[in-house]
Write an enzyme that holds these catalytic residues in place. Sequence first.
Site, PDB file in Angstrom:
ATOM      1  N   CYS A   1       0.688  -1.084  -0.113  1.00 47.72           N
ATOM      2  CA  CYS A   1      -0.101  -0.020   0.002  1.00 47.72           C
ATOM      3  C   CYS A   1       0.764   1.328  -0.084  1.00 47.72           C
ATOM      4  O   CYS A   1       1.892   1.423   0.729  1.00 47.72           O
ATOM      5  CB  CYS A   1      -0.838   0.093   1.194  1.00 47.72           C
ATOM      6  SG  CYS A   1      -2.104  -1.389   1.370  1.00 47.72           S
TER       7      CYS A   1
ATOM      8  N   ARG B   1       3.684  -0.687  -4.958  1.00 44.82           N
ATOM      9  CA  ARG B   1       3.386  -1.166  -3.895  1.00 44.82           C
ATOM     10  C   ARG B   1       2.277  -1.832  -3.636  1.00 44.82           C
ATOM     11  O   ARG B   1       1.881  -2.524  -2.608  1.00 44.82           O
ATOM     12  CB  ARG B   1       3.560   0.264  -2.604  1.00 44.82           C
ATOM     13  CG  ARG B   1       4.609   0.889  -2.698  1.00 44.82           C
ATOM     14  CD  ARG B   1       4.551   2.243  -1.405  1.00 44.82           C
ATOM     15  NE  ARG B   1       4.476   1.559  -0.384  1.00 44.82           N
ATOM     16  CZ  ARG B   1       5.632   1.745   0.428  1.00 44.82           C
ATOM     17  NH1 ARG B   1       6.481   2.000  -0.052  1.00 44.82           N
ATOM     18  NH2 ARG B   1       5.487   1.124   1.612  1.00 44.82           N
TER      19      ARG B   1
ATOM     20  N   TRP C   1      -2.630  -2.851  -1.680  1.00 48.59           N
ATOM     21  CA  TRP C   1      -2.332  -4.215  -1.613  1.00 48.59           C
ATOM     22  C   TRP C   1      -3.140  -4.792  -0.647  1.00 48.59           C
ATOM     23  O   TRP C   1      -2.849  -4.743   0.550  1.00 48.59           O
ATOM     24  CB  TRP C   1      -1.122  -4.329  -1.534  1.00 48.59           C
ATOM     25  CG  TRP C   1      -0.620  -5.981  -1.753  1.00 48.59           C
ATOM     26  CD1 TRP C   1      -0.431  -6.439  -2.942  1.00 48.59           C
ATOM     27  CD2 TRP C   1      -0.317  -7.018  -1.055  1.00 48.59           C
ATOM     28  NE1 TRP C   1      -0.202  -7.797  -2.936  1.00 48.59           N
ATOM     29  CE2 TRP C   1      -0.307  -8.202  -1.449  1.00 48.59           C
ATOM     30  CE3 TRP C   1      -0.870  -7.008   0.497  1.00 48.59           C
ATOM     31  CZ2 TRP C   1       0.045  -9.172  -0.998  1.00 48.59           C
ATOM     32  CZ3 TRP C   1      -0.319  -8.278   0.996  1.00 48.59           C
ATOM     33  CH2 TRP C   1      -0.241  -9.335   0.327  1.00 48.59           C
TER      34      TRP C   1
ATOM     35  N   ASN D   1      -1.189   2.533   5.717  1.00 51.17           N
ATOM     36  CA  ASN D   1      -0.642   1.261   5.200  1.00 51.17           C
ATOM     37  C   ASN D   1       0.002   0.613   6.399  1.00 51.17           C
ATOM     38  O   ASN D   1       0.581   1.096   7.375  1.00 51.17           O
ATOM     39  CB  ASN D   1       0.792   1.734   4.385  1.00 51.17           C
ATOM     40  CG  ASN D   1       1.805   0.789   4.054  1.00 51.17           C
ATOM     41  OD1 ASN D   1       1.482  -0.329   3.669  1.00 51.17           O
ATOM     42  ND2 ASN D   1       3.015   1.129   4.162  1.00 51.17           N
ATOM     43  N   GLY D   2      -0.189  -0.904   6.502  1.00 53.92           N
ATOM     44  CA  GLY D   2       0.230  -1.703   7.479  1.00 53.92           C
ATOM     45  C   GLY D   2      -0.907  -2.705   7.819  1.00 53.92           C
ATOM     46  O   GLY D   2      -1.628  -2.879   7.182  1.00 53.92           O
TER      47      GLY D   2
ATOM     48  N   GLU E   1      15.558 -19.418  -8.126  1.00 49.27           N
ATOM     49  CA  GLU E   1      15.538 -17.975  -8.674  1.00 49.27           C
ATOM     50  C   GLU E   1      14.690 -17.929 -10.105  1.00 49.27           C
ATOM     51  O   GLU E   1      13.768 -17.366 -10.262  1.00 49.27           O
ATOM     52  CB  GLU E   1      16.648 -17.121  -8.659  1.00 49.27           C
ATOM     53  CG  GLU E   1      16.438 -16.017  -9.169  1.00 49.27           C
ATOM     54  CD  GLU E   1      15.388 -14.833  -8.486  1.00 49.27           C
ATOM     55  OE1 GLU E   1      14.852 -15.421  -7.461  1.00 49.27           O
ATOM     56  OE2 GLU E   1      14.978 -13.867  -9.078  1.00 49.27           O
TER      57      GLU E   1
ATOM     58  N   LYS F   1      11.161 -16.788 -10.853  1.00 49.27           N
ATOM     59  CA  LYS F   1      10.455 -15.690 -11.880  1.00 49.27           C
ATOM     60  C   LYS F   1       9.393 -16.192 -12.665  1.00 49.27           C
ATOM     61  O   LYS F   1       8.543 -15.706 -13.020  1.00 49.27           O
ATOM     62  CB  LYS F   1      11.775 -15.338 -12.764  1.00 49.27           C
ATOM     63  CG  LYS F   1      12.856 -14.707 -12.130  1.00 49.27           C
ATOM     64  CD  LYS F   1      12.500 -13.076 -12.137  1.00 49.27           C
ATOM     65  CE  LYS F   1      12.116 -12.878 -10.745  1.00 49.27           C
ATOM     66  NZ  LYS F   1      12.983 -12.834  -9.335  1.00 49.27           N
TER      67      LYS F   1
ATOM     68  N   GLU G   1       6.078 -16.230 -10.701  1.00 47.96           N
ATOM     69  CA  GLU G   1       5.295 -15.264 -10.379  1.00 47.96           C
ATOM     70  C   GLU G   1       4.829 -14.279 -11.311  1.00 47.96           C
ATOM     71  O   GLU G   1       3.989 -13.511 -11.308  1.00 47.96           O
ATOM     72  CB  GLU G   1       6.135 -14.161  -9.448  1.00 47.96           C
ATOM     73  CG  GLU G   1       7.394 -13.636  -9.834  1.00 47.96           C
ATOM     74  CD  GLU G   1       8.316 -12.757  -8.978  1.00 47.96           C
ATOM     75  OE1 GLU G   1       7.778 -12.080  -8.151  1.00 47.96           O
ATOM     76  OE2 GLU G   1       9.427 -12.965  -8.988  1.00 47.96           O
TER      77      GLU G   1
ATOM     78  N   HIS H   1      14.535 -38.661  -5.056  1.00 44.42           N
ATOM     79  CA  HIS H   1      14.092 -38.691  -3.671  1.00 44.42           C
ATOM     80  C   HIS H   1      12.475 -38.474  -3.486  1.00 44.42           C
ATOM     81  O   HIS H   1      12.055 -38.181  -2.520  1.00 44.42           O
ATOM     82  CB  HIS H   1      14.836 -37.938  -2.504  1.00 44.42           C
ATOM     83  CG  HIS H   1      16.283 -38.788  -2.459  1.00 44.42           C
ATOM     84  ND1 HIS H   1      16.597 -39.706  -2.086  1.00 44.42           N
ATOM     85  CD2 HIS H   1      17.423 -37.997  -3.145  1.00 44.42           C
ATOM     86  CE1 HIS H   1      17.783 -40.246  -2.164  1.00 44.42           C
ATOM     87  NE2 HIS H   1      18.658 -39.114  -2.869  1.00 44.42           N
TER      88      HIS H   1
ATOM     89  N   LYS I   1       5.718  -4.920  -5.000  1.00 38.88           N
ATOM     90  CA  LYS I   1       7.009  -4.643  -5.202  1.00 38.88           C
ATOM     91  C   LYS I   1       7.787  -4.613  -3.737  1.00 38.88           C
ATOM     92  O   LYS I   1       8.757  -5.001  -3.458  1.00 38.88           O
ATOM     93  CB  LYS I   1       7.592  -3.490  -5.841  1.00 38.88           C
ATOM     94  CG  LYS I   1       8.981  -3.183  -6.244  1.00 38.88           C
ATOM     95  CD  LYS I   1       9.269  -4.119  -7.513  1.00 38.88           C
ATOM     96  CE  LYS I   1      10.798  -3.889  -7.663  1.00 38.88           C
ATOM     97  NZ  LYS I   1      11.193  -5.363  -7.962  1.00 38.88           N
TER      98      LYS I   1
END
Length: 614
Positions: free
Chosen positions: A2, A27, A77, A103-104, A487, A491, A494, A510, A609
């Site tokens: 946010c 955000r 968000w 925000n929070g 990584e 990528k 997401e 395994h 982000k």
Amino acid sequence: MCGIVGYIGEKSAVDILLNGLTKLEYRGYDSSGIALNNGGHIELYKAVGKLNNLKENIRPIKDELDKSTIGIGHIRWATHGAPTTVNAHPHTCNCGKLVLVHNGIIENYQELRAELEKQGCLFKSQTDTETVAHLVAREFDKVKDLTEAVRLATQRIEGAYALCVLHQDAKDTIVATKRNAPLVVGIGEGEYFVASDVPAIIDYTKKAMYLDDNQIVTLTRTSMKLIDKNNNEIKGKVEILPWEPVALSKMGYKHYMMKEIHEQPSIIRNLLSGKITGINENLNLNEVQLDKETVKKLNRIQIVACGTSLHAAMVGKYILEDFCGIAVDVEPSSEYIYRKTVTDENTLVIGVSQSGETADTITAVKQSKKRGSHILIVTNRPDSTMAREADSLISVCAGIEVSVAATKSYMAQLISFYLLAIYIAEIKGSVDKELVKKLKKELIVLPEKAEEVLSQENQVKVISRKYANAKNFIYIARGINFPTALEGALKLKEISYINATGYTAGELKHGPIAMLDETLPVLSIMMKGKVYDKILSNSEEAKARNAKMIALTNSSDEKLNELFDDIIRIPETDEYLSPILAIIPLQLIAYYIAEFLGKDVDQPRNLAKSVTVE
Ligand code: F6R
């Protein structure tokens, strides 16, 4: 998550708020809203979805709204409650005279809501934030002072918040406060700005004041008053931000992600410049504020990070242990903060974060700081909350990363870890001098090799499209490239929403091997060195289960053509440095698959982000 903005001055607030929210869109982007004080009357405008929807809603009445010179805005968000117009901020009290953006996360919102409902507050949304609106409004009704109302109300709140508040009866005033969430006040001539982050205000002023936890600022057009939670007036630290207004541009690329992938060779070049001055000279890393005796005594390093930064940290562990002979633990910050960790004065704690605002990593760093550890922060934002906790600060200087999927910041973090490991190893004399020379030589030519990898973009594009309809993907690697597999898979997950998983190749048999059949592509990261032959055998095992096989390799071995359906070849480099080149094709694969599937590459669903909530 946010983003919040506020403005009080003589200019059109709506322009400043919308421009600020545009800069904060990284955000969160599931809904947005603004509140304007229009001649003593508060009006709200909200929209679900991207900020453009709000801009479009406002467009027909924009001239009318331009008269308003005070306002607050929010980009969301979602944490509590779905992304709907009702749940979008700003939130209001019963009578609508008070509005606020947040925000929070308010952790005790359920208790507070139950209490407020009993007292007659009517809740419209499912958010935690609306509790604060009612709470502050009730205090305002009693004390008739917005600052005091905010001070009293926030004493009842548990959790994290940055708040910006307007009240119709507190004319020409904005009150803002924060705890465990970032907030900066921009200071102009006859105007003030409030924002979650500098880009929202830097177009207007460079003079700013960061709020500390529990401080409350009251802004009018001509005054700024700062108090602490006990109502003592305090003098804030006004500073000149070391920022230039950034004109965010895709530079002709279709998406920011592609532009950022292409910036990587010059980022490597910039980071190395001034640090490696010659292969026979010791590396320069003045950022590390540990004296040489303390470096020699280090017996443990703990690295905390999340997501992509965590993967960079895993490469860091590998080289720090190998070069420096120091035990290194890498842990997701969100796990680290809920257990007892063993540290002493000879432990170095490294926090890694692109944004410097990731809540879990900030908490982890603060906990370690309390235990007396030296805190080294590796971040792309030297002005961030995390950077302000640092005893030593490595600024990775990747420039603003707009795309939600981190690419160039990962590269910059990797390079920073190589520099740090060589720096410590040289002080300790713990690594073969010839190896260090070889690595320095190789590092210097890596930007050209990275450019060479990028020049094969078209081949990667063709291969990516071939596999774009896979439902699942497996990436395998061993040793220093296991984090590369993680990584690469992250990528892809997401931005394309394909279920991709990274495994150490030895683990395949395994359990995961049970999943393999002709519908499942397996991408083997095979860099020449210690584990090359092993991973080749693991790839044979996967091939024997009919998996579609893709190789990412720096070997020119022709025999690979029989085993693999597709091969991406990259330039050879020392095995230690191979993660730097190997990640680039994986970033491109994720990009091309997502783009081919028509996904929103730069703003993938459900993500943000900067993850400022735990
Ligand atoms: C993935 C991604 C996230 C971040 C994570 C940590 O592309 O960007 O996984 O890496 O949220 O963020 P920072 O590095 O800002 O602490």
